[in-house]
Design a protein around this motif. Sequence first.
Motif, PDB file in Angstrom:
ATOM      1  N   UNK A  61       0.825  -1.204   0.000  1.00 18.71           N
ATOM      2  CA  UNK A  61       0.000   0.000   0.000  1.00 18.71           C
ATOM      3  C   UNK A  61       0.859   1.253   0.000  1.00 18.71           C
ATOM      4  N   UNK A  62       0.424   2.244  -0.760  1.00 20.44           N
ATOM      5  CA  UNK A  62       1.080   3.555  -0.757  1.00 20.44           C
ATOM      6  C   UNK A  62       0.221   4.589  -0.035  1.00 20.44           C
ATOM      7  N   UNK A  63      -0.700   4.123   0.789  1.00 22.61           N
ATOM      8  CA  UNK A  63      -1.603   5.029   1.489  1.00 22.61           C
ATOM      9  C   UNK A  63      -0.858   5.928   2.466  1.00 22.61           C
ATOM     10  N   UNK A  64      -1.269   7.187   2.524  1.00 24.36           N
ATOM     11  CA  UNK A  64      -0.743   8.124   3.513  1.00 24.36           C
ATOM     12  C   UNK A  64      -1.590   8.117   4.776  1.00 24.36           C
ATOM     13  N   UNK A  65      -2.559   7.238   4.822  1.00 29.53           N
ATOM     14  CA  UNK A  65      -3.506   7.113   5.921  1.00 29.53           C
ATOM     15  C   UNK A  65      -3.229   5.793   6.634  1.00 29.53           C
ATOM     16  N   UNK A  66      -3.531   5.670   7.922  1.00 34.73           N
ATOM     17  CA  UNK A  66      -3.313   4.382   8.608  1.00 34.73           C
ATOM     18  C   UNK A  66      -4.068   3.212   7.988  1.00 34.73           C
ATOM     19  N   UNK A  67      -5.200   3.487   7.354  1.00 37.53           N
ATOM     20  CA  UNK A  67      -5.940   2.412   6.678  1.00 37.53           C
ATOM     21  C   UNK A  67      -5.235   2.090   5.364  1.00 37.53           C
ATOM     22  N   UNK A  68      -4.833   0.825   5.178  1.00 34.91           N
ATOM     23  CA  UNK A  68      -3.982   0.506   4.027  1.00 34.91           C
ATOM     24  C   UNK A  68      -4.475  -0.650   3.158  1.00 34.91           C
ATOM     25  N   UNK A  69      -5.113  -1.658   3.747  1.00 33.22           N
ATOM     26  CA  UNK A  69      -5.509  -2.828   2.964  1.00 33.22           C
ATOM     27  C   UNK A  69      -6.943  -3.233   3.280  1.00 33.22           C
ATOM     28  N   UNK A  70      -7.469  -4.106   2.434  1.00 31.38           N
ATOM     29  CA  UNK A  70      -8.846  -4.582   2.564  1.00 31.38           C
ATOM     30  C   UNK A  70      -8.843  -6.102   2.456  1.00 31.38           C
ATOM     31  N   UNK A  71      -9.383  -6.763   3.455  1.00 29.06           N
ATOM     32  CA  UNK A  71      -9.541  -8.218   3.429  1.00 29.06           C
ATOM     33  C   UNK A  71     -10.774  -8.555   4.256  1.00 29.06           C
ATOM     34  N   UNK A  72     -11.945  -8.393   3.649  1.00 21.97           N
ATOM     35  CA  UNK A  72     -13.258  -8.532   4.289  1.00 21.97           C
ATOM     36  C   UNK A  72     -13.513  -7.453   5.331  1.00 21.97           C
ATOM     37  N   UNK A  73     -12.499  -6.653   5.645  1.00 16.48           N
ATOM     38  CA  UNK A  73     -12.637  -5.462   6.466  1.00 16.48           C
ATOM     39  C   UNK A  73     -11.458  -4.553   6.108  1.00 16.48           C
ATOM     40  N   UNK A  74     -11.473  -3.342   6.612  1.00 12.39           N
ATOM     41  CA  UNK A  74     -10.385  -2.402   6.332  1.00 12.39           C
ATOM     42  C   UNK A  74      -9.332  -2.558   7.425  1.00 12.39           C
ATOM     43  N   UNK A  75      -8.064  -2.739   7.004  1.00  9.58           N
ATOM     44  CA  UNK A  75      -7.017  -3.155   7.928  1.00  9.58           C
ATOM     45  C   UNK A  75      -5.818  -2.211   7.902  1.00  9.58           C
ATOM     46  N   UNK A  76      -5.000  -2.331   8.938  1.00 15.82           N
ATOM     47  CA  UNK A  76      -3.693  -1.693   9.009  1.00 15.82           C
ATOM     48  C   UNK A  76      -2.687  -2.733   9.460  1.00 15.82           C
ATOM     49  N   UNK A  77      -1.504  -2.737   8.843  1.00 16.67           N
ATOM     50  CA  UNK A  77      -0.442  -3.633   9.260  1.00 16.67           C
ATOM     51  C   UNK A  77      -0.501  -5.002   8.626  1.00 16.67           C
ATOM     52  N   UNK A  78       0.687  -5.612   8.455  1.00 19.86           N
ATOM     53  CA  UNK A  78       0.793  -6.996   8.028  1.00 19.86           C
ATOM     54  C   UNK A  78       0.452  -7.249   6.576  1.00 19.86           C
ATOM     55  N   UNK A  79       0.230  -8.524   6.284  1.00 20.01           N
ATOM     56  CA  UNK A  79      -0.149  -8.979   4.950  1.00 20.01           C
ATOM     57  C   UNK A  79      -1.604  -9.419   4.950  1.00 20.01           C
ATOM     58  N   UNK A  80      -2.252  -9.233   3.827  1.00 25.57           N
ATOM     59  CA  UNK A  80      -3.609  -9.747   3.641  1.00 25.57           C
ATOM     60  C   UNK A  80      -3.811  -9.988   2.156  1.00 25.57           C
ATOM     61  N   UNK A  81      -4.935 -10.584   1.809  1.00 24.04           N
ATOM     62  CA  UNK A  81      -5.214 -10.843   0.406  1.00 24.04           C
ATOM     63  C   UNK A  81      -6.144 -12.014   0.237  1.00 24.04           C
ATOM     64  N   UNK A  82      -5.939 -12.758  -0.844  1.00 24.14           N
ATOM     65  CA  UNK A  82      -6.776 -13.918  -1.111  1.00 24.14           C
ATOM     66  C   UNK A  82      -5.908 -15.039  -1.675  1.00 24.14           C
ATOM     67  N   UNK A  83      -6.105 -16.237  -1.135  1.00 27.55           N
ATOM     68  CA  UNK A  83      -5.430 -17.432  -1.638  1.00 27.55           C
ATOM     69  C   UNK A  83      -6.385 -18.146  -2.584  1.00 27.55           C
ATOM     70  N   UNK A  84      -5.871 -18.535  -3.759  1.00 23.49           N
ATOM     71  CA  UNK A  84      -6.681 -19.156  -4.798  1.00 23.49           C
ATOM     72  C   UNK A  84      -6.262 -20.602  -4.996  1.00 23.49           C
ATOM     73  N   UNK A  85      -7.219 -21.436  -5.329  1.00 28.00           N
ATOM     74  CA  UNK A  85      -6.933 -22.861  -5.514  1.00 28.00           C
ATOM     75  C   UNK A  85      -6.380 -23.130  -6.915  1.00 28.00           C
ATOM     76  N   UNK A  86      -6.001 -24.366  -7.121  1.00 31.00           N
ATOM     77  CA  UNK A  86      -5.469 -24.809  -8.396  1.00 31.00           C
ATOM     78  C   UNK A  86      -6.512 -24.708  -9.506  1.00 31.00           C
ATOM     79  N   UNK A  87      -7.771 -24.599  -9.145  1.00 33.64           N
ATOM     80  CA  UNK A  87      -8.831 -24.481 -10.142  1.00 33.64           C
ATOM     81  C   UNK A  87      -8.894 -23.091 -10.785  1.00 33.64           C
TER      82      UNK A  87
END
Length: 395
Positions: A160-186
């Motif tokens: 994230x290049x956000x200048x705000x503490x809110x930086x990522x989205x993973x079913x909620x708005x987050x700060x810190x760490x890693x988040x995202x989505x894992x996809x299956x072989x399908x």
Amino acid sequence: MSSQFPWAHATHPDWRMSASLCLAQIERASRVGAGAGATLGFLYLTDHHAAEAADILAFLRERTGVTHWTGAIGVGIAAGTAEYIDEPAIALMLADFAPDDFQVFSGATPPPERLARTPDGRRAAWTALVHADAATPDLADLVHDMRGKLAGATVFGGVSSSRHPQTTIADSVLSGGLSGVVLSENVAVASRVSQSCQPIGPVHRVTESAGRRLNRLDGVPALDVLLRDMGAPDMLQRRATPAGAPTMPAAVQMLQGTFVGMGSGDAFMHGDYQVRPLIGVDPHERALALGSDLDEADHVVFCRRDRAAAQADLIRACTSLREQIESEHGGMERVRGALYISCLGRTGTLFGGPSAEMQLVQQQLGDLPLIGLYANGEIFKDRLYWYAGVLAVFL
């Protein structure tokens, strides 16, 4: 839903207006209610909307019925042939993956185990879209560890290049760490990285280095090797000081636009190496200073970063991706949607002007659903990149 993922983008100071405009575009594209059949939403916001990010997410979830969302917040976002830099904007895309074929993850919700299987027997943790907070300690190590949690080889995303503490989205708005989505072989994903640079000489073996200091390449002083690759091997003699080094103006001019690609093994054959800036020279020892530690890199190549090099390397990455899709998946008509994570430092004049980078991508790959983020670092495979563009296509 149609074969292509419905997608949309809009800019407006009022987030409700932007979000409503996006939903209207989605409805027109899918010819059914917004979100009909969708199971996962990709969402990128500029940080003008960071304070309202939770409200935007709730609004989109209610209006589309899509429960799961992943994305990030930054100074800039991209969509289609447009880039939105430092202005209020939203870009979103909806996918209809089978519920067993993806899992949104964050610090509160871990990804599937590496050896987990879907109900049809495919590997559940095959690929991952990863977003990160730039303030996270040991970020490069976390990215490397994330790759080890997957059964497949593909990790793609950005910081994230956000200048705000809110930086990522993973079913909620987050700060810190890693988040995202894992996809299956399908879920078929093809991806490439573009470095915005082109080599100016051959790959060299590192024979002496310490931290950020590059002393000798192929047994020769690193500065001598650089001058030779630049076509000026006699600069040391022609414009030498009594100490036997280039004059300061010559050295400064030499460094402008010069970068160092670092890697090991056959990474250079596929353009899969990390690029770092060259920040100084030691004229007496004929050594070079880099923008970061060499770490485990045992080979380097000197690169130029300018408009021609950036355009040529992006075309190379797109051409390679298109050839893979045509040979392995039957053609570009099989593309359902794409994400593009580019470095915030690549905006502006590097590609020739506003939105020129996105226009070049679509010229090379055709008119496809495409959204993305201008990031503070790019993620590809198990590495954290600078000045790169990461393109991932869903098939």
